[in-house]
Design a protein around this motif. Structure first.
Motif, mmCIF file in Angstrom:
data_model
loop_
_atom_site.group_PDB
_atom_site.id
_atom_site.type_symbol
_atom_site.label_atom_id
_atom_site.label_comp_id
_atom_site.label_asym_id
_atom_site.label_seq_id
_atom_site.Cartn_x
_atom_site.Cartn_y
_atom_site.Cartn_z
ATOM 1 N N VAL A 149 54.355 36.298 45.291
ATOM 2 C CA VAL A 149 53.787 36.815 44.044
ATOM 3 C C VAL A 149 52.840 35.741 43.508
ATOM 4 C CG1 VAL A 149 55.804 35.999 42.733
ATOM 5 C CG2 VAL A 149 54.284 37.706 41.727
ATOM 6 N N THR A 150 51.580 36.119 43.284
ATOM 7 C CA THR A 150 50.591 35.144 42.817
ATOM 8 C C THR A 150 50.851 34.788 41.353
ATOM 9 O OG1 THR A 150 49.019 36.837 42.104
ATOM 10 C CG2 THR A 150 48.867 36.083 44.407
ATOM 11 N N VAL A 151 50.261 33.693 40.923
ATOM 12 C CA VAL A 151 50.457 33.241 39.543
ATOM 13 C C VAL A 151 49.946 34.272 38.534
ATOM 14 C CG1 VAL A 151 49.806 31.500 37.839
ATOM 15 C CG2 VAL A 151 50.489 30.797 40.151
ATOM 16 N N PRO A 152 48.719 34.822 38.700
ATOM 17 C CA PRO A 152 48.258 35.837 37.732
ATOM 18 C C PRO A 152 49.173 37.055 37.678
ATOM 19 C CG PRO A 152 46.417 35.021 39.018
ATOM 20 C CD PRO A 152 47.657 34.489 39.678
ATOM 21 N N LEU A 153 49.665 37.493 38.841
ATOM 22 C CA LEU A 153 50.529 38.661 38.846
ATOM 23 C C LEU A 153 51.877 38.344 38.213
ATOM 24 C CD1 LEU A 153 51.087 41.560 39.517
ATOM 25 C CD2 LEU A 153 51.695 40.884 41.848
ATOM 26 N N ARG A 154 52.435 37.198 38.529
ATOM 27 C CA ARG A 154 53.715 36.829 37.921
ATOM 28 C C ARG A 154 53.604 36.816 36.384
ATOM 29 N NH1 ARG A 154 58.382 34.154 39.367
ATOM 30 N NH2 ARG A 154 57.598 33.798 41.479
ATOM 31 N N GLU A 155 52.522 36.245 35.886
ATOM 32 C CA GLU A 155 52.342 36.172 34.430
ATOM 33 C C GLU A 155 52.210 37.574 33.830
ATOM 34 O OE1 GLU A 155 48.951 33.665 34.058
ATOM 35 O OE2 GLU A 155 50.105 31.790 34.289
ATOM 36 N N ALA A 156 51.491 38.467 34.530
ATOM 37 C CA ALA A 156 51.332 39.838 34.035
ATOM 38 C C ALA A 156 52.669 40.580 34.061
ATOM 39 C CB ALA A 156 50.298 40.580 34.869
ATOM 40 N N LEU A 157 53.451 40.370 35.114
ATOM 41 C CA LEU A 157 54.753 41.030 35.217
ATOM 42 C C LEU A 157 55.712 40.529 34.152
ATOM 43 C CD1 LEU A 157 55.225 41.061 39.104
ATOM 44 C CD2 LEU A 157 54.599 42.992 37.630
ATOM 45 N N GLU A 158 55.707 39.240 33.915
ATOM 46 C CA GLU A 158 56.607 38.678 32.899
ATOM 47 C C GLU A 158 56.313 39.255 31.517
ATOM 48 O OE1 GLU A 158 55.944 34.515 33.404
ATOM 49 O OE2 GLU A 158 57.571 34.274 34.868
ATOM 50 N N ARG A 159 55.038 39.549 31.251
ATOM 51 C CA ARG A 159 54.674 40.101 29.940
ATOM 52 C C ARG A 159 55.083 41.559 29.802
ATOM 53 N NH1 ARG A 159 50.016 36.899 30.819
ATOM 54 N NH2 ARG A 159 48.892 38.654 31.739
ATOM 55 N N THR A 160 55.243 42.264 30.906
ATOM 56 C CA THR A 160 55.460 43.713 30.839
ATOM 57 C C THR A 160 56.819 44.152 31.375
ATOM 58 O OG1 THR A 160 54.336 43.945 32.997
ATOM 59 C CG2 THR A 160 52.992 44.209 31.009
ATOM 60 N N TRP A 161 57.632 43.222 31.872
ATOM 61 C CA TRP A 161 58.926 43.605 32.455
ATOM 62 C C TRP A 161 59.925 43.895 31.329
ATOM 63 C CZ3 TRP A 161 58.085 44.758 37.179
ATOM 64 C CH2 TRP A 161 59.138 45.002 38.063
ATOM 65 N N VAL A 336 53.886 39.676 53.728
ATOM 66 C CA VAL A 336 53.490 39.280 52.378
ATOM 67 C C VAL A 336 52.288 40.123 51.976
ATOM 68 C CG1 VAL A 336 51.895 37.465 53.115
ATOM 69 C CG2 VAL A 336 52.998 37.311 50.874
ATOM 70 N N ASN A 337 52.182 40.443 50.703
ATOM 71 C CA ASN A 337 51.046 41.223 50.218
ATOM 72 C C ASN A 337 49.808 40.357 50.050
ATOM 73 O OD1 ASN A 337 53.053 43.294 49.804
ATOM 74 N ND2 ASN A 337 51.643 44.209 48.339
ATOM 75 N N SER A 338 48.654 40.952 50.288
ATOM 76 C CA SER A 338 47.380 40.266 50.119
ATOM 77 C C SER A 338 47.248 39.702 48.706
ATOM 78 C CB SER A 338 46.240 41.250 50.385
ATOM 79 O OG SER A 338 45.041 40.828 49.793
ATOM 80 N N ARG A 339 46.745 38.468 48.625
ATOM 81 C CA ARG A 339 46.474 37.872 47.308
ATOM 82 C C ARG A 339 45.428 38.685 46.552
ATOM 83 N NH1 ARG A 339 46.452 33.307 50.673
ATOM 84 N NH2 ARG A 339 48.260 31.934 50.373
ATOM 85 N N ILE A 340 44.480 39.236 47.283
ATOM 86 C CA ILE A 340 43.439 40.038 46.639
ATOM 87 C C ILE A 340 44.063 41.238 45.937
ATOM 88 C CG2 ILE A 340 41.382 41.440 47.050
ATOM 89 C CD1 ILE A 340 40.814 39.647 49.491
ATOM 90 N N LEU A 341 44.969 41.936 46.621
ATOM 91 C CA LEU A 341 45.611 43.106 46.028
ATOM 92 C C LEU A 341 46.543 42.712 44.885
ATOM 93 C CD1 LEU A 341 46.397 45.261 49.208
ATOM 94 C CD2 LEU A 341 44.465 45.453 47.609
ATOM 95 N N GLN A 342 47.245 41.609 45.047
ATOM 96 C CA GLN A 342 48.120 41.160 43.966
ATOM 97 C C GLN A 342 47.324 40.824 42.703
ATOM 98 O OE1 GLN A 342 51.484 38.535 44.689
ATOM 99 N NE2 GLN A 342 51.038 38.550 46.884
ATOM 100 N N ASN A 343 46.243 40.098 42.867
ATOM 101 C CA ASN A 343 45.444 39.717 41.707
ATOM 102 C C ASN A 343 44.691 40.916 41.125
ATOM 103 O OD1 ASN A 343 46.292 37.074 41.845
ATOM 104 N ND2 ASN A 343 44.544 36.380 43.048
ATOM 105 N N ALA A 344 44.347 41.866 41.994
ATOM 106 C CA ALA A 344 43.747 43.107 41.488
ATOM 107 C C ALA A 344 44.747 43.853 40.616
ATOM 108 C CB ALA A 344 43.294 43.982 42.654
ATOM 109 N N LEU A 345 46.003 43.887 41.038
ATOM 110 C CA LEU A 345 47.051 44.519 40.231
ATOM 111 C C LEU A 345 47.206 43.804 38.897
ATOM 112 C CD1 LEU A 345 49.352 46.470 39.734
ATOM 113 C CD2 LEU A 345 50.828 45.022 41.143
ATOM 114 N N ALA A 346 47.194 42.477 38.911
ATOM 115 C CA ALA A 346 47.298 41.715 37.664
ATOM 116 C C ALA A 346 46.153 42.074 36.719
ATOM 117 C CB ALA A 346 47.292 40.215 37.965
#
Length: 463
Positions: A149-161, A336-346
């Motif tokens: 899980v990339t840093v931008p995605l982790r931060e986005a998930l933590e805000r919305t979980w 592992v999921n692509s960093r591009i897709l993870q950051n796009a999700l974030a």
């Protein structure tokens, strides 16, 4: 039809704010949502393409293509230099009252309409262009180290979980992530309890994995405590349920019910998997047992129905131990999921344009669900759906006969009984609402044909 001219400035800015993405289809979807929701009334004149292009900062040719799409769908009509006007989506006419024939809505027919799967309406989904470009903005692109899980995605998930997760991870689509979580929690030979009705295919796949699924009945508040208690007597390794009830017959889980279930599960060693398959499309995604049993709960959030299946990134958050097992179970721990897709999700999770598009999709599905329920009720049929359900369940005396008769007339619906592992005395027709047309006449036609099938009247027309 009376022509109502919009004040150019206010209308242009309002429409510009609702536009998401930079493609013709994305722009058309934004305006279609405003028209179908009644925000843009029939007969109102639309801003000029040049003024909207300047305000929305969208290339003129994209807007022209979008206008063409809207004309093809019968949602607007253009009178040459006189401008473009909102048409009545249910009774399309020209602004001067004539019948709109050339641009009538194109309904492909019931044979070409998906009434079974509940997959998203592609016209309501986001243009991923900007998100994917944002996903490329990373310092460690192509780094051989794996980021679960990339840093931008982790931060986005933590805000919305909905609860403080011990750990996060990612997987592919939502169904893949749920099955991966079940595999992590339940080795072959295990028993897994799951709320009913069960999503098609899940139970069969579990059996293929050597896992025995047992059903837990639901009422309007979610899984019934007494039914879960009976299932716990078989010592299930995991309990899987859907908090928002998108596939449910008539329920969405309340926090009070979740607390009752957590109290029963606290006395066991059963893992809890929360299948959040609606993701951002859920009006309220706060219901969870995660805060009560943080070591035992794993929530799986799918973004496919909201953002599109090609994003191929779902999120897992909760028990660190179960996430560790899920990672190991995924392609022997190397996937592992692509960093591009993870950051796009974030990028999408935090985006203001995303919020507007999700609200439009949520309203569209709600409207389609409501219209079908009202039409079925008008035909005297007993039909139910969860508050945020993607399925409408119609009670019938002879499920098999009704399904066969409807199929012979080009209408394919889902089976109901197979979704109840513990059996049911009732027969149900299951209708997905996501691809229903917004034309009330077509919905009334569908409801009438279903009534005929339920009464055994369609057979009279078969040769």
């Amino acid at each position: 039809m009376v022509v109502q001219t919009l004040q150019s400035g206010g209308a242009t800015e309002r429409i510009a704010q609702r536009i998401t993405g930079q493609t013709a289809e994305a722009i058309a979807s934004s305006l279609a949502g405003m028209i179908l929701d009644g925000e843009l009334k029939p007969g109102k004149q639309l801003p000029t393409l040049r003024s909207l292009s300047k305000t929305a900062k969208v290339p003129l040719h994209f807007l022209a293509d979008a206008w063409s799409v809207l004309r093809d769908r019968g949602l607007i009509v253009t009178r040459g230099r006189g401008g473009s006007f909102v048409a009545d989506p249910h009774h399309p006419k020209t602004p001067d009252g004539g019948i709109l024939t050339a641009a009538a809505p194109r309904f492909p027919g019931w044979q070409q309409t998906d009434l079974v799967s509940g997959q998203a309406d592609l016209s309501l989904q986001l243009d991923l262009r900007d998100a994917l470009l944002a996903g490329l903005d990373t310092d460690n692109l192509h780094d051989i180290r794996r980021d679960q899980v990339t840093v931008p995605l982790r931060e986005a998930l933590e805000r919305t979980w909905p609860f403080p997760a011990q750990e996060f991870s990612t997987a592919g689509g939502g169904t893949e992530a749920v099955l991966l979580s079940i595999e992590a929690a339940a080795p072959p030979g295990s028993v897994v309890a799951i709320d009913e009705p069960v999503i098609p295919g899940i139970a069969d796949t579990m059996r293929d994995l050597g896992i025995t699924p047992i059903g837990v009945a639901c009422d309007t508040e979610g899984p019934i405590p007494a039914s879960l208690l009976a299932a716990l007597e078989q010592h299930p390794t995991a309990f899987v349920y859907q908090p928002s009830g998108p596939f449910g017959r008539n329920h969405a889980v309340t926090q009070r019910r979740a607390n009752e279930l957590a109290a029963l599960l606290a006395e066991t060693e059963t893992w809890i998997i929360e299948d959040d398959s609606l993701g951002p499309l859920a009006e309220d995604d706060s219901v969870s047992m995660g805060a009560l049993l943080p070591d035992r709960v794993l929530r799986v959030r799918s973004y496919c129905k909201a953002y599109g299946i090609d994003l191929r990134t779902s999120a897992l958050g909760g028990s660190a131990e179960l996430i560790k097992r899920a990672r190991a179970a995924r392609s022997h721990g190397i996937a592992v999921n692509s960093r591009i897709l993870q950051n796009a999700l974030a990028y999408l999770i935090d985006g203001e344009a995303t919020t507007l598009a999700i609200q439009a999709a949520r309203r569209a599905y709600s409207r389609r669900r409501r219209n079908l329920l009202e039409a079925l009720d008008a035909e005297g049929l007993t039909a139910e759906a969860s508050p945020e359900g993607l399925m409408v369940w119609v009670e019938v005396a002879d499920e098999t006969r009704a399904l066969l008769d409807l199929a012979a007339h080009g209408i394919v619906l889902g089976e109901g009984r197979r979704a109840f592992l513990e059996g049911t005395t009732r027969g149900y027709l299951r209708i997905a609402v996501t691809h229903l047309p917004d034309d009330s006449r077509l919905i009334a036609e569908l409801a009438g044909t279903i009534r005929q099938a339920a009464a055994g009247e369609l057979r009279a027309y078969l040769n």
